[in-house]
Design a protein around this motif. Structure first.
Motif, PDB file in Angstrom:
ATOM      1  N   HIS A 141     -34.822 -25.090  36.586  1.00  0.00           N
ATOM      2  CA  HIS A 141     -34.139 -23.794  36.663  1.00  0.00           C
ATOM      3  C   HIS A 141     -34.892 -22.849  37.603  1.00  0.00           C
ATOM      4  CE1 HIS A 141     -31.500 -24.918  33.344  1.00  0.00           C
ATOM      5  NE2 HIS A 141     -32.577 -25.381  32.726  1.00  0.00           N
ATOM      6  N   TYR A 142     -36.213 -22.919  37.552  1.00  0.00           N
ATOM      7  CA  TYR A 142     -37.009 -22.080  38.458  1.00  0.00           C
ATOM      8  C   TYR A 142     -36.749 -22.472  39.912  1.00  0.00           C
ATOM      9  CZ  TYR A 142     -40.934 -20.265  41.092  1.00  0.00           C
ATOM     10  OH  TYR A 142     -41.688 -19.631  42.052  1.00  0.00           O
ATOM     11  N   TYR A 143     -36.724 -23.782  40.189  1.00  0.00           N
ATOM     12  CA  TYR A 143     -36.514 -24.229  41.565  1.00  0.00           C
ATOM     13  C   TYR A 143     -35.092 -23.929  42.045  1.00  0.00           C
ATOM     14  CZ  TYR A 143     -41.044 -26.460  41.207  1.00  0.00           C
ATOM     15  OH  TYR A 143     -42.399 -26.678  41.050  1.00  0.00           O
ATOM     16  N   GLY A 144     -34.148 -23.835  41.095  1.00  0.00           N
ATOM     17  CA  GLY A 144     -32.799 -23.413  41.470  1.00  0.00           C
ATOM     18  C   GLY A 144     -32.783 -21.961  41.922  1.00  0.00           C
ATOM     19  N   SER A 146     -30.848 -25.937  46.349  1.00  0.00           N
ATOM     20  CA  SER A 146     -30.973 -24.934  47.404  1.00  0.00           C
ATOM     21  C   SER A 146     -29.834 -23.926  47.383  1.00  0.00           C
ATOM     22  CB  SER A 146     -31.031 -25.615  48.778  1.00  0.00           C
ATOM     23  OG  SER A 146     -29.823 -26.301  49.044  1.00  0.00           O
ATOM     24  N   SER A 147     -28.786 -24.200  46.586  1.00  0.00           N
ATOM     25  CA  SER A 147     -27.662 -23.266  46.477  1.00  0.00           C
ATOM     26  C   SER A 147     -27.762 -22.407  45.214  1.00  0.00           C
ATOM     27  CB  SER A 147     -26.334 -24.035  46.471  1.00  0.00           C
ATOM     28  OG  SER A 147     -26.206 -24.804  45.283  1.00  0.00           O
ATOM     29  N   GLY A 148     -28.916 -22.455  44.537  1.00  0.00           N
ATOM     30  CA  GLY A 148     -29.106 -21.625  43.352  1.00  0.00           C
ATOM     31  C   GLY A 148     -28.687 -22.265  42.057  1.00  0.00           C
ATOM     32  N   SER A 149     -28.226 -23.511  42.088  1.00  0.00           N
ATOM     33  CA  SER A 149     -27.783 -24.189  40.871  1.00  0.00           C
ATOM     34  C   SER A 149     -28.860 -24.165  39.792  1.00  0.00           C
ATOM     35  CB  SER A 149     -27.430 -25.649  41.182  1.00  0.00           C
ATOM     36  OG  SER A 149     -26.321 -25.720  42.050  1.00  0.00           O
ATOM     37  N   GLU A 150     -28.423 -24.090  38.548  1.00  0.00           N
ATOM     38  CA  GLU A 150     -29.276 -24.021  37.359  1.00  0.00           C
ATOM     39  C   GLU A 150     -29.859 -22.631  37.124  1.00  0.00           C
ATOM     40  OE1 GLU A 150     -29.400 -26.353  35.178  1.00  0.00           O
ATOM     41  OE2 GLU A 150     -28.422 -27.897  36.369  1.00  0.00           O
ATOM     42  N   SER A 151     -29.537 -21.663  37.994  1.00  0.00           N
ATOM     43  CA  SER A 151     -29.986 -20.285  37.809  1.00  0.00           C
ATOM     44  C   SER A 151     -28.811 -19.351  38.028  1.00  0.00           C
ATOM     45  CB  SER A 151     -31.115 -19.950  38.787  1.00  0.00           C
ATOM     46  OG  SER A 151     -31.320 -18.548  38.868  1.00  0.00           O
ATOM     47  N   GLY A 152     -28.510 -18.502  37.031  1.00  0.00           N
ATOM     48  CA  GLY A 152     -27.410 -17.566  37.170  1.00  0.00           C
ATOM     49  C   GLY A 152     -27.638 -16.588  38.309  1.00  0.00           C
ATOM     50  N   VAL A 153     -28.824 -15.999  38.368  1.00  0.00           N
ATOM     51  CA  VAL A 153     -29.151 -15.061  39.447  1.00  0.00           C
ATOM     52  C   VAL A 153     -29.208 -15.800  40.778  1.00  0.00           C
ATOM     53  CG1 VAL A 153     -30.939 -13.522  40.365  1.00  0.00           C
ATOM     54  CG2 VAL A 153     -30.370 -13.468  37.928  1.00  0.00           C
ATOM     55  N   GLY A 154     -29.701 -17.051  40.781  1.00  0.00           N
ATOM     56  CA  GLY A 154     -29.749 -17.848  42.003  1.00  0.00           C
ATOM     57  C   GLY A 154     -28.371 -18.086  42.584  1.00  0.00           C
ATOM     58  N   VAL A 155     -27.408 -18.451  41.740  1.00  0.00           N
ATOM     59  CA  VAL A 155     -26.035 -18.667  42.189  1.00  0.00           C
ATOM     60  C   VAL A 155     -25.408 -17.355  42.662  1.00  0.00           C
ATOM     61  CG1 VAL A 155     -23.707 -19.290  41.413  1.00  0.00           C
ATOM     62  CG2 VAL A 155     -25.659 -20.708  40.770  1.00  0.00           C
ATOM     63  N   LEU A 156     -25.660 -16.281  41.924  1.00  0.00           N
ATOM     64  CA  LEU A 156     -25.131 -14.969  42.297  1.00  0.00           C
ATOM     65  C   LEU A 156     -25.640 -14.553  43.675  1.00  0.00           C
ATOM     66  CD1 LEU A 156     -23.476 -12.499  41.212  1.00  0.00           C
ATOM     67  CD2 LEU A 156     -25.649 -11.573  40.422  1.00  0.00           C
ATOM     68  N   LEU A 157     -26.931 -14.724  43.916  1.00  0.00           N
ATOM     69  CA  LEU A 157     -27.507 -14.382  45.216  1.00  0.00           C
ATOM     70  C   LEU A 157     -26.939 -15.273  46.320  1.00  0.00           C
ATOM     71  CD1 LEU A 157     -31.278 -13.815  44.347  1.00  0.00           C
ATOM     72  CD2 LEU A 157     -29.726 -12.118  45.327  1.00  0.00           C
ATOM     73  N   PHE A 158     -26.865 -16.565  46.072  1.00  0.00           N
ATOM     74  CA  PHE A 158     -26.422 -17.498  47.095  1.00  0.00           C
ATOM     75  C   PHE A 158     -24.967 -17.234  47.497  1.00  0.00           C
ATOM     76  CE2 PHE A 158     -24.795 -21.519  48.746  1.00  0.00           C
ATOM     77  CZ  PHE A 158     -25.793 -21.890  49.628  1.00  0.00           C
TER      78      PHE A 158
END
Length: 469
Positions: free
Chosen positions: A333-336, A378-390
């Motif tokens: 999740h962190y790497y996402g 690399s597309s933010g998968s496994e992280s809600g904020v990561g996906v939102l940012l991407f």
């Protein structure tokens, strides 16, 4: 009475869409359209803010809790399950939840005072930005639609309604809260019963996983063998997680965490103990942290209110450090999150608006056949904020942060109720978890969060005597 009416309507809807798919796609879409129309007409006839919003929230919960008991029996009997069927069934819940919340938002806009119209206008602005991102995105249509209906639209609508609930709108009466508790007790009973008999009736209760194994031409899934998401790793040791009737342990864990907090607030200590024990058995580490952080933030809100936001930021940083360096499944999740952030920093345009709705994320890999699996994290998968940012860039994240800022200051000001610390701490603990869990921007968990906030704010206003108990 209305709580049980929504429960029965949801059960009927699930029965019809489950069995209609057995006779062809055209029947499925026909029944889905009729079911949606019935819900919307019912909401219109009630035309009451509390009832319409409650209908959407409870419909989402009942769908999650009753989905496999009904769906599983139907498809196990006829043995016609496919992965496409699962997508349609999940999509039906997202469409239903988002549609009812949109109708409710329109009703709310007609009730608010002139000075509070800015809340609705801000929601419209967020939706317009989402529409623009949808238009410019080069993702396939199904992936874009999936993320709009199941993630980003529910995120903005949930934040809008949390703000309204904190202001005292759509407060439940005590008898309505009691009716919701009765349904929750029934769901908890199902969770216990299903968990005890699951290994002996696996093909009935979880036909989706059995069918997915068959489609990959693997050996039949034997009793007692469970899919990957049902296991969790703690210090290199794997444990099986409690699932019950819910689609996966994460959704069950968050439902139990939210209801544990609600029962604790309402001093229902026996119900709290049951929920807390089941929460432990779910082995949902994210839900554990969510529950712990909520209680911790309540203490900070009560005794150290001036440093509430700095403590909140420290919790975010602390969880990210633990996720990266502890030997657990949280590392992915962190790497996402890291992948989503570093990807958008590659250009000025992507920093502000991201790559567009539907590009990347776990849901895209499910809903779109052309998804590149090698660009998963690399597309933010496994992280809600990561996906939102991407997908939406820093503008999308900024809109969410502005909503949270409004919620914090509203709850700390003139709209403060008896349990304001509990309700906003529940929201901010959920936001903390969204850094490491993509499910936190999924309509299934957002609906559960909204139910918790509605119950806590209602209890707070009832305690103050500002509504009829």
């Amino acid at each position: 009475m209305r709580v049980f009416s929504v429960f029965l309507l949801t059960i009927l809807f699930l029965v019809f869409i489950s069995y209609s798919q057995l006779f062809g796609m055209e029947y499925f879409f026909l029944v889905l359209s009729i079911g949606l129309l019935v819900f919307l007409v019912t909401c219109y006839l009630w035309y009451e803010r509390r009832t319409i919003l409650l209908a959407g929230i409870l419909c989402n919960l009942f769908f999650l809790a009753m989905y496999y008991p009904i769906f599983g029996n139907a498809y196990s009997y006829y043995e016609v399950f496919s992965a496409d069927v699962l997508k349609l069934q999940i999509g039906a819940r997202s469409v239903l939840f988002s549609s009812i919340l949109c109708i409710s938002a329109l009703v709310f806009s007609g009730y608010v005072r002139r000075g509070e119209k800015s809340d609705f206008h801000f929601l419209v602005l967020a939706c317009l930005y989402l529409l623009c991102s949808f238009y410019v995105s080069d993702a396939v249509f199904m992936a874009k639609t999936t993320y709009v209906l199941n993630s980003f639209l529910p995120v903005f609508l949930t934040l809008f309604f949390i703000l309204k609930l904190e202001k005292g709108a759509s407060i439940l009466r005590r008898q309505e809260i009691s009716a919701i508790y009765a349904v929750v007790y029934f769901i908890l009973l199902l969770v216990v019963v299903y968990s005890l008999v699951l290994s002996d009736f696996y093909d009935v209760f979880r036909p989706d996983i059995v069918a997915s194994v068959r489609e990959r031409d693997l050996l039949p899934l034997g009793y007692g063998l469970y899919p990957g998401p049902w296991w969790t790793q703690i210090e290199s040791i794997e444990f099986i997680r409690l699932v019950g009737v819910f689609p996966d342990p994460i959704i069950l864990g968050y439902f139990l965490a939210v209801m544990s907090v609600v029962f604790l607030v309402d001093k229902k200590y026996l119900a709290f103990s049951v929920c807390a024990c089941l929460l432990l058995l779910s082995l949902s580490k994210g839900a554990w942290l969510f529950c712990f952080n909520t209680v911790f933030l309540v203490i900070v809100f009560k005794y150290f209110k001036r440093i509430y936001i700095p403590i909140l930021l420290l919790l975010v940083v602390g969880q990210l450090i633990m996720a990266k360096y502890l030997n657990s499944s949280a590392a992915i999740h962190y790497y996402g999150l890291e992948g989503g952030l570093t990807s958008i920093l590659s250009g000025v345009k992507t920093i502000f608006i991201g790559y567009g709705v539907g590009n990347g994320g776990n849901l895209a890999s499910i809903s779109a056949e052309g998804w590149e699996r090698n660009s998963w994290l690399s597309s933010g998968s496994e992280s809600g904020v990561g996906v939102l940012l991407f997908q939406l860039g820093f503008i999308g994240l900024g809109l969410v942060l502005l909503w949270l800022r409004k919620i914090y200051f509203i709850s700390s000001g003139k709209y403060n109720h008896a349990y304001s610390g509990w309700s906003i701490s529940l929201v901010f603990a959920f936001f903390i978890n969204s850094f490491l869990q993509e499910n936190c921007i999924n309509s299934s968990l957002l609906g559960i969060l909204l139910l918790g906030v509605m119950l806590i704010t209602s209890l707070g206003y009832i305690k103050q005597g500002r509504v009829c108990a």
